[in-house]
Structures are given as structure tokens and as C-alpha cells.
Write an enzyme that holds these catalytic residues in place. Structure first.
Site, short mmCIF file in Angstrom:
data_model
loop_
_atom_site.label_atom_id
_atom_site.label_comp_id
_atom_site.label_asym_id
_atom_site.label_seq_id
_atom_site.Cartn_x
_atom_site.Cartn_y
_atom_site.Cartn_z
N ASP A 1 -7.26 8.46 2.37
CA ASP A 1 -7.67 7.35 3.24
C ASP A 1 -7.20 7.55 4.68
OD1 ASP A 1 -9.29 5.91 1.61
OD2 ASP A 1 -7.86 4.34 1.15
N THR B 1 -11.22 0.97 -7.05
CA THR B 1 -10.18 0.01 -6.75
C THR B 1 -10.47 -1.15 -7.69
OG1 THR B 1 -10.15 0.83 -4.50
CG2 THR B 1 -9.38 -1.43 -4.79
N THR C 1 -5.21 -0.36 -6.09
CA THR C 1 -6.05 0.82 -6.26
C THR C 1 -5.25 2.11 -6.44
OG1 THR C 1 -7.86 2.03 -5.18
CG2 THR C 1 -6.10 1.27 -3.74
N ARG D 1 0.84 -1.18 0.00
CA ARG D 1 0.00 0.00 0.00
C ARG D 1 0.89 1.25 0.00
NH1 ARG D 1 -5.06 1.76 0.40
NH2 ARG D 1 -5.82 2.96 2.16
N GLY E 1 -14.13 0.89 -1.80
CA GLY E 1 -13.97 1.56 -0.50
C GLY E 1 -14.59 0.70 0.59
N SER F 1 -9.71 -0.40 3.25
CA SER F 1 -10.84 -1.33 3.34
C SER F 1 -10.64 -2.54 2.42
CB SER F 1 -12.14 -0.62 2.92
OG SER F 1 -12.43 0.41 3.83
N1 GLY Z 1 -8.58 3.27 -1.20
C1 GLY Z 1 -9.63 2.46 -0.73
C2 GLY Z 1 -9.20 1.57 0.36
O1 GLY Z 1 -8.07 1.15 0.41
O2 GLY Z 1 -10.01 1.29 1.22
#
Ligand code: GLY
Length: 594
Positions: A449, A407, A425, A129, A500, A479
Site C-alpha cells: 500500500d 479486507t 485487513t 494499521r 481497496g 482506502s
Molecule cells: N489494504 C487496503 C487498504 O488499506 O486500502
């Protein structure tokens, strides 16, 4: 002349003149009378037959399967599997291909999670991430004068976290890859160089007002994705020469180019020229992290899912744990009572999420407490069978001592039984709207986020707390919930979704549809969905939920909000000797297998 078909036209036959006109009309009236009396039963029968006729079957395959959001990407994955590659090889090829064919979410400039379960039963989780840049600070998105959130976390150069996708795919390759790296990147190079025919969904999405508004603000994005305002037509060939050059360097020089080479230099220079936060040092320091997946059980099935910094796995384990202590399924799939219980466990989990979850490397979390049977029993005991608990009365629980909207998802199973569940995403569709100059890829707006102002809602209306406040190098709470279900210690289901916060609930619902309501993989994906996230205190329902169910849910006290579509699940089930692939028909997804 009247024929029995006319009986369907009750309005015509109901006029007195028509009724007495001819003998045929009188006969037709008799048929009409019978039909009118039998109508409710007949309509139900017709609806049931139509539903059966229209119900899509999952794609069946004997050996291997790829289900992704886009057909060229699925093809790339299947070709790798056919040529002897494993599920991780295929995942790398699919992910790079999606960075070309699904610019709203497929990416080089974003991040994600890959959950891997090998055929030998071991599993691991790769966290790639985005991380906050070194220059990030808690109040960086607050106006110094008003104290209000500025919007810079959503659009423009300051919205991006340090991208992790390339490092993540590189880590997956180093640990599990079997084919030459070049073979895995080449399909994406070809798609970007030669182009591909733009699909219906992409052509429409690029014309939408919201996407046009965002992408038009940045000349490079307007030129590449909107054809400088002329727009791409459905099936028009879409070539991306800048992206092809970036991917070619990636193919030939590996991930190092992205984080320390030409790509890194161009990206950092573009950021510096436009007031962005990401520097060469940020890119150089970026690391993907291997984590232990979160594991639990539900009615004898094993659940392997995403640990923090995803909030999703905790949610799946919590919500399944609460539901296991109820008889929520007794009235059947889609019944008001089952949806009510699902909504109430969603509400309770999201109340906890708002305060108690964040990056485990920065914040003490209580994952054990949040998923412990004692805690879940207490949370479940507060659910009433036919009455909502207003969210305002429901705060995060006390789980005990601490340990620590676009995403895309794809699911892959290879012939040896290895499985990959991967979600990645740019955050919002087309991320921050910025295309890195000369590089051809969009950048994420993942900084949104984080809790830009703890207690205030973000893009998804999610309220989040101090645990998810901004700090340098920190990972924003996600999420994304790539999940794998096992049965008798064998692979059973691979599932995940974009969307999301709706991701977590959609994954839950699809698992319940199979395990509790006996649906096959496709039925489980197609079934209407609901979503509750504590705040705002509304229950979103897809339009296909029946009006009488909605009326009952209103009676229970839910504030319902019909919505066109919730999430997009791409899933595979291993059932008997077969794999069932289930692409989500809410979008143009593609399953292929052999
Ligand atoms: N960017 C959406 C998530 O990671 O929840």
C-alpha cells in the site's frame, strides 16, 4: 395440445404449419399477437414485479444489530451484546472470530481502523494499521540493477508491515471495554479449537487458482488452508490447532503476548529464518494511535469518517461536497447522468489522492484545504454535464496551504445506541501468503500500500506519490473508510466495506442511495455500483447496470469496463424505532439483531 403457456414459445408458434394446424393454434396465435404488441410494456411490468418480489428487505431489529462478513463472527458479536456487552466489546469478539472464520481478511497478522460513536454523541478513531518495520527504506522493493519493482511487497516474508490488529483491539478494550477480556477472545478460541463448517464462499475461494498458487508457495499455508492440496469441502469442519494456541495465549495473557511474549518470539524467529523484515523490536515498539475522526456535513446530515492515514474519509467529504453543488440526482438512481457525475467526482478525488495523501505523522497534508468549500467549488466547476474530463487532463488540484483487494468490514449498534464501524485487513486476500510458523495466522502484504516506486501503480492499479513513499515506522496510505452518518445529532447509519480503492466509492454510493435516492438500507447496499479511480481512466460498472445506461455513458466519453462485483458493504441504518441491517449479498454476509 396448445395452451396459453405455449404463447411464451414464440419460435414454435411462428412456423406456418403450426399456425394453421388447429383451432387452438389459431386462438393461441391471437393471444400471441396481442402479447407481441404489448410485450415491451409487459416485460417492464414483469421485471418491476420480479424486482419487487426479489428485492431483499433489510433485517429489522429493535435494540441491537451486528452485520459482518461471516455468520459465526456475527453470532459471536450478538452473543456478547445479549450478555450485556457494548458495541466495542462485540467488535472485539467479532474481529477475533473473523481471524478464524475468514482467513482471507479477518486477521491477527494485519491491521485496520475502528470508528466509534458513543451514544452520548462523542466519537473517536483508532488507527491500528500496520507500520513499516525499522529496517524499511524508500527503495526496498526496487531491483538494484533494473530499478524495477520486484514484487516482494506482494508475496512472501518481506511483504509485511508490523501487525496492529491485536494492539488496536487491546486499545479499544482499555478505553471502552466492559466485559472480561477472556469472554471476548473465547468465541475465537472455541472456533479455532473445535472447528467450524466451511462456508461455500471460503471453500470455493481456497480452490481458486490465484489463492492456490500463492498459498502453495509456503508449506505451512499449504498444509493449513489447502489441506496439503486435498482442499476442504463445503461444510467440512475446519480446525486450526496452532491458531487456537495463539488465541489461547492472547485470551490468558493479553496483547502483551503478541508483542513481547511467546507469540512475538516465534514470529520474529520465523521472520529472521526467512529473510523477513519484522523483528522483536518492531513488535515491541508497535503502538495503536487514537485520532480525531474527520467530520463534515451533507444536506444536513453529519458525516463522521476516517482521517489520514486513511485516504477514504477525505474522499467521502470531497465527493459529497462536490455533488452537493450539482443536481446530479435529478434523473434518478442508476441514471446515466447521476452515474456520470458520480464518476467525475471520483476521478477528481482520486487525482488528488494520488499526489497529496499519506501518513499525517510523516508528511504534511492539506486535509482542510482538500475539503474546503472554495476548493470543492473549483473542482466541481470543471465537471461537464454529459462529457468526461479525460484523466490525462486532470492532475491533483491546489488545495492551498499545508497542515499536515481484500479486507473486511463490520458494523455494530448496541442497545444503548453506541456504534462501531470497523474495517481491517491483510491487504490482498490471504495477505502475503505466509503463515507464521507455529502460530497459525497469515501475515499481511500491506507494504504494497506504500508507493514502492512513486508514480508507478500498486496492486490496485493506484498511482501514488512521494507523500506515500516508504520510511521506517511510517504507515501506508489506506482506502479503508469506516463511516458513521448522523441525523439531527443522532445515529443514522453505520457503513463501510472492503475492496481497496473501491471501498471509498462504494461507501459514497451507499450513502447517496439512502440520502438522495430514498432507498432503505438493503436496497442501498444491493444497488449496482460503479468505480472510477482517475488512473487507469476506465469506469468500472457492475454487470447489473443496464445496457442502455452503459450506452449513454459511452456517449458521454467514458471507457466502461463491466465487472462482476464491486466492494462488499455491511451496513446498519437507525430508522424510526428500528435498526435496519443490510448484509451485502455479493458475498456470504450475515446480519443478526434483537
Ligand atoms: N489494504 C487496503 C487498504 O488499506 O486500502
Amino acid at each position: 395440445m396448445r395452451t396459453p403457456q405455449l404463447c411464451l414459445n414464440f419460435g414454435l408458434l411462428a412456423t406456418p404449419g403450426a399456425r394453421l394446424a388447429t383451432t387452438q393454434a389459431i386462438k393461441a396465435d391471437a393471444v400471441q399477437f396481442v402479447l407481441m404488441r404489448q410485450l415491451p410494456g409487459l416485460l417492464i411490468l414483469i421485471a418491476a414485479l420480479a424486482a419487487q418480489a426479489l428485492a431483499r428487505q433489510p433485517l429489522h431489529a429493535k435494540h441491537a444489530m451486528v452485520v459482518s462478513r461471516e455468520t459465526h463472527a456475527t453470532d459471536a458479536g450478538i452473543a456478547i451484546l445479549h450478555s450485556g456487552g457494548n458495541a466495542v466489546d462485540a467488535a472485539i469478539a467479532v474481529a477475533f472470530s473473523l481471524s478464524v472464520t475468514l482467513p482471507s481478511a479477518g486477521n491477527l497478522g494485519g491491521g485496520g481502523f475502528m470508528l466509534i460513536r458513543l451514544a452520548n454523541g462523542t466519537s473517536t478513531f483508532l488507527d491500528f494499521r500496520e507500520r513499516a518495520p525499522l529496517s524499511a527504506s524508500r527503495n526496498m522493493y526496487l531491483d538494484p540493477k533494473t530499478g524495477r519493482i520486484t514484487g516482494d511487497s506482494l508475496v512472501g516474508y518481506r511483504a509485511s508491515g508490523v501487525p496492529g490488529t491485536v494492539r488496536g483491539l487491546d486499545l479499544a478494550y482499555t478505553k471502552f471495554g466492559t466485559k472480561p477480556w477472556k469472554d471476548l477472545v473465547q468465541p475465537a478460541v472455541t472456533l479455532a479449537t473445535d472447528g467450524f463448517p466451511i462456508g461455500w464462499g471460503l471453500a470455493q475461494a481456497l480452490r481458486s487458482q490465484a489463492n492456490t498458487d500463492k498459498l502453495s508457495r509456503f508449506p505451512e499455508s499449504k498444509r493449513i488452508f489447502l489441506k496439503d492440496g486435498a482442499y476442504y469441502d463445503f461444510e467440512e469442519n475446519f480446525r486450526q490447532p496452532e491458531l487456537a494456541r495463539t488465541l489461547t495465549r492472547l485470551r490468558d495473557l493479553g496483547a502483551k503476548d503478541f508483542y513481547e511474549g511467546e507469540t512475538a518470539r516465534l514470529l520474529a524467529a520465523d521472520m529472521a529464518a526467512h529473510g523477513g523484515e519484522i523483528t522483536l523490536e518492531d513488535l515491541k515498539q508497535y503502538k495503536a494511535i487514537e485520532r480525531q475522526p474527520l467530520e463534515g456535513t451533507y444536506k444536513g446530515y453529519g458525516i463522521i469518517t476516517a482521517p489520514p492515514p486513511s485516504s477514504g474519509g477525505v474522499g467521502i467529504i470531497q465527493m459529497l461536497g462536490m455533488l452537493a453543488l450539482t443536481d446530479y440526482a435529478k434523473d434518478g438512481a442508476g441514471s446515466a447522468s447521476s452515474l456520470h457525475y458520480e464518476a467525475e467526482v471520483m476521478r477528481r478525488y482520486f487525482a488528488d489522492r494520488a499526489e497529496l495523501l499519506g501518513d499525517p505523522d510523516f508528511t504534511k497534508l492539506s486535509v482542510k484545504g482538500l475539503t474546503s468549500p472554495d476548493y470543492l467549488r473549483k473542482r466541481r466547476d470543471s465537471i461537464e454535464p454529459a462529457k468526461v474530463t479525460p484523466s490525462i487532463q486532470l492532475k491533483a488540484g491546489d488545495p492551498g496551504p499545508y497542515e499536515s483487494p481484500e479486507t473486511t468490514h463490520f458494523s455494530i449498534v448496541d442497545a444503548a445506541g453506541n456504534a462501531v464501524s470497523m474495517t481491517y485487513t491483510l491487504n490482498a486476500g490471504y495477505g502475503s501468503g505466509v503463515t507464521a510458523t507455529g502460530l497459525g495466522f497469515l501475515l499481511n502484504n500491506e507494504m504494497d500500500d506504500f508507493a514502492a516506486d512513486p508514480g508507478q501503480p500498486n496492486l490496485f492499479g493506484l498511482i501514488q506519490g512521494e507523500a506515500n513513499a516508504i520510511a521506517p515506522r511510517k504507515t501506508p496510505l489506506s482506502s479503508m473508510t469506516p463511516t458513521i452518518v448522523t441525523k439531527d445529532d443522532k445515529l443514522y447509519m453505520v457503513v463501510g466495506s472492503p475492496g481497496g480503492p473501491t471501498i471509498i466509492n462504494a461507501v459514497l454510493e451507499v450513502i447517496l442511495n439512502v440520502l438522495d435516492f430514498g432507498m432503505n438500507m438493503q436496497q442501498a447496499v444491493d444497488q449496482p455500483r460503479i468505480h472510477h479511480q482517475w488512473m487507469p481512466d476506465t469506469l468500472s460498472l457492475e454487470n447489473t447496470v443496464s445496457p442502455d445506461t452503459i450506452a449513454l455513458l459511452r456517449q458521454f466519453g467514458h471507457t466502461v469496463r463491466p465487472t462482476a462485483s464491486i466492494a462488499e458493504v455491511e451496513a446498519i441504518r437507525s430508522f424510526g424505532d428500528w435498526l435496519e441491517g443490510a448484509p451485502d449479498g455479493r458475498v456470504e454476509s450475515a446480519a443478526k439483531g434483537y
